[in-house]
Design an enzyme around this catalytic site. Structure first.
Site, short mmCIF file in Angstrom:
data_model
loop_
_atom_site.label_atom_id
_atom_site.label_comp_id
_atom_site.label_asym_id
_atom_site.label_seq_id
_atom_site.Cartn_x
_atom_site.Cartn_y
_atom_site.Cartn_z
N TYR A 38 46.38 20.43 -1.46
CA TYR A 38 45.59 19.28 -1.89
C TYR A 38 44.37 19.12 -1.00
CZ TYR A 38 47.15 16.36 2.06
OH TYR A 38 47.37 15.86 3.31
N ARG A 57 38.41 25.20 1.81
CA ARG A 57 39.74 25.08 2.42
C ARG A 57 40.83 25.12 1.34
NH1 ARG A 57 40.58 20.08 6.33
NH2 ARG A 57 40.62 18.96 4.36
N ARG A 105 63.51 26.27 -12.42
CA ARG A 105 63.68 26.14 -10.99
C ARG A 105 64.33 27.38 -10.37
NH1 ARG A 105 66.71 24.59 -6.86
NH2 ARG A 105 65.70 23.37 -5.22
N LYS A 152 46.79 23.05 3.98
CA LYS A 152 46.89 21.64 3.57
C LYS A 152 47.87 21.54 2.41
CE LYS A 152 43.82 17.62 3.04
NZ LYS A 152 44.39 16.75 4.05
N GLU A 185 47.82 17.12 16.90
CA GLU A 185 46.91 16.32 16.07
C GLU A 185 47.66 15.07 15.63
OE1 GLU A 185 45.87 18.21 12.33
OE2 GLU A 185 47.87 19.10 12.15
N LEU A 209 45.65 21.26 11.21
CA LEU A 209 44.75 21.46 10.08
C LEU A 209 43.33 21.45 10.63
CD1 LEU A 209 44.66 21.56 6.90
CD2 LEU A 209 43.89 19.20 7.08
C1 LIG Z 1 47.39 16.78 9.42
C2 LIG Z 1 45.93 16.49 9.23
N1 LIG Z 1 45.08 16.87 10.19
C3 LIG Z 1 43.76 16.63 10.08
C4 LIG Z 1 43.22 15.96 8.99
C5 LIG Z 1 41.75 15.70 8.91
O1 LIG Z 1 41.11 16.59 8.01
P1 LIG Z 1 39.74 16.22 7.32
O2 LIG Z 1 38.78 15.87 8.40
O3 LIG Z 1 39.35 17.47 6.59
O4 LIG Z 1 40.00 15.05 6.41
C6 LIG Z 1 44.08 15.57 7.95
C7 LIG Z 1 43.55 14.90 6.77
O5 LIG Z 1 44.26 14.50 5.89
C8 LIG Z 1 45.47 15.86 8.08
O6 LIG Z 1 46.34 15.48 7.12
#
Ligand SMILES: Cc1ncc(COP(=O)(O)O)c(C=O)c1O
Length: 292
Positions: A38, A57, A105, A152, A185, A209
């Site tokens: 997503y 991405r 499934r 993501k 993070e 991410l």
């Molecule tokens: C785990 C995680 N890290 C970092 C981010 C930040 O990413 P972005 O700056 O692309 O929104 C997100 C955004 O949803 C996230 O879910």
């Protein structure tokens, strides 16, 4: 359009419709296996914030999961402006998702499933400068996620649990800490620590991410002559940092004033965070107000 008629704020597999009208198969792999990716993209009027980076991405995620999202990137590029126009929303975010699609499934990847593609508009306003100054709070928690956080993926169970723990502890965000005590993070954001004149953030490896906003923060910091170190720091180092802040599409750059109930620095938004936040707002405004 008749007054009161719902607007088309959902795009689903080639068609526009009101969000409430969207229907997905119960056998969709997204529903049964969280087998998909997503993105969340911000928009204002007909402008999108760093859309190319988000769609790049998305494409990388589809490739990593071997989902044949043939043409998803081009399709979304064409479809999103039309979706925003049909939704009648002036400002907000768009949620996009691509799953492997419906199939009986079975863990093994289906040969012939057609991916499910959707995008919907969520009207919303964004943080005011006063809210930036007011900052936010976070708590530390063991990172219980998988080891491909660079994708993501729609499986967000760990983030749901982490955010629930944060709420129980009276904090707004969770900060994931690895088994080595290194800070990774936030639950849905990237994390930065200011130590003197340096800004530290975890390198963009599989434990985080690589946020689109994170990259902009790093660019802005370098433009301002701030030394940037893409190196992790420990939870203990974070707690005694001068400043801590987060970045994400929906929150831009937001100071974190307390972690585990303890004030960071003086417990106020610090000068480095605020200078970067100011520049970030200017960059976002420029991007969202440019002619086009
Ligand atoms: C785990 C995680 N890290 C970092 C981010 C930040 O990413 P972005 O700056 O692309 O929104 C997100 C955004 O949803 C996230 O879910």
């Amino acid at each position: 359009m008749m007054i009161g008629q719902p607007r088309d704020d959902l795009y689903l597999n080639g068609e526009f419709m009101p969000l409430a009208s969207g229907q997905i198969s119960v056998q969709d792999r997204g529903f049964q296996f969280a087998d998909g990716v997503y993105e969340v993209v911000r928009f204002k009027g007909s402008r999108f914030l760093w859309l190319d980076e988000h769609l790049a991405r998305l494409e990388r995620g589809l490739t990593a999961l071997a989902i044949p999202g043939v043409g998803s990137r081009d399709r979304f590029t064409r479809v999103l402006p039309e979706l925003v126009r049909r939704s009648g929303s002036g400002e907000g975010s768009i949620y996009l998702q691509v799953t492997r699609g419906p199939a009986p499934r079975d863990f093994s990847m289906p040969i012939s499933a057609v991916p499910t593609e959707l995008a919907y508009v969520a009207p919303q306003t964004f943080f005011t400068w006063d809210q930036v100054l007011a900052g936010t709070t976070a708590c530390l928690m063991e990172d219980i996620r998988w080891t491909r956080c660079d994708i993501k993926a729609i499986c967000l169970t760990a983030a749901v649990l982490g955010k629930a723990v944060a709420a129980e502890r009276g904090a707004s965000e969770v900060i994931w800490v690895g088994p080595d005590r290194l800070v990774r993070e936030g639950g849905s954001c990237n994390l930065f620590v200011v130590r003197g004149r340096e800004v530290w953030t975890h390198p963009a490896d599989r434990h985080i991410l690589a946020g689109v906003t994170r990259l902009r923060v790093l660019e802005i910091a370098r433009e301002l002559g701030v030394v940037v170190r893409e190196e992790p720091m420990t939870a203990e180092e974070l707690l005694v940092a001068d400043e801590v802040f987060l970045s994400s599409t929906l929150r831009d750059l937001l100071p974190i004033l307390r972690v585990d109930g303890r004030p960071i620095g003086r417990g106020r938004a610090g000068p480095v965070s605020l200078r970067l936040a100011e520049r970030m707002r200017a960059a976002v405004d420029r991007e969202l107000s440019a002619d086009g």
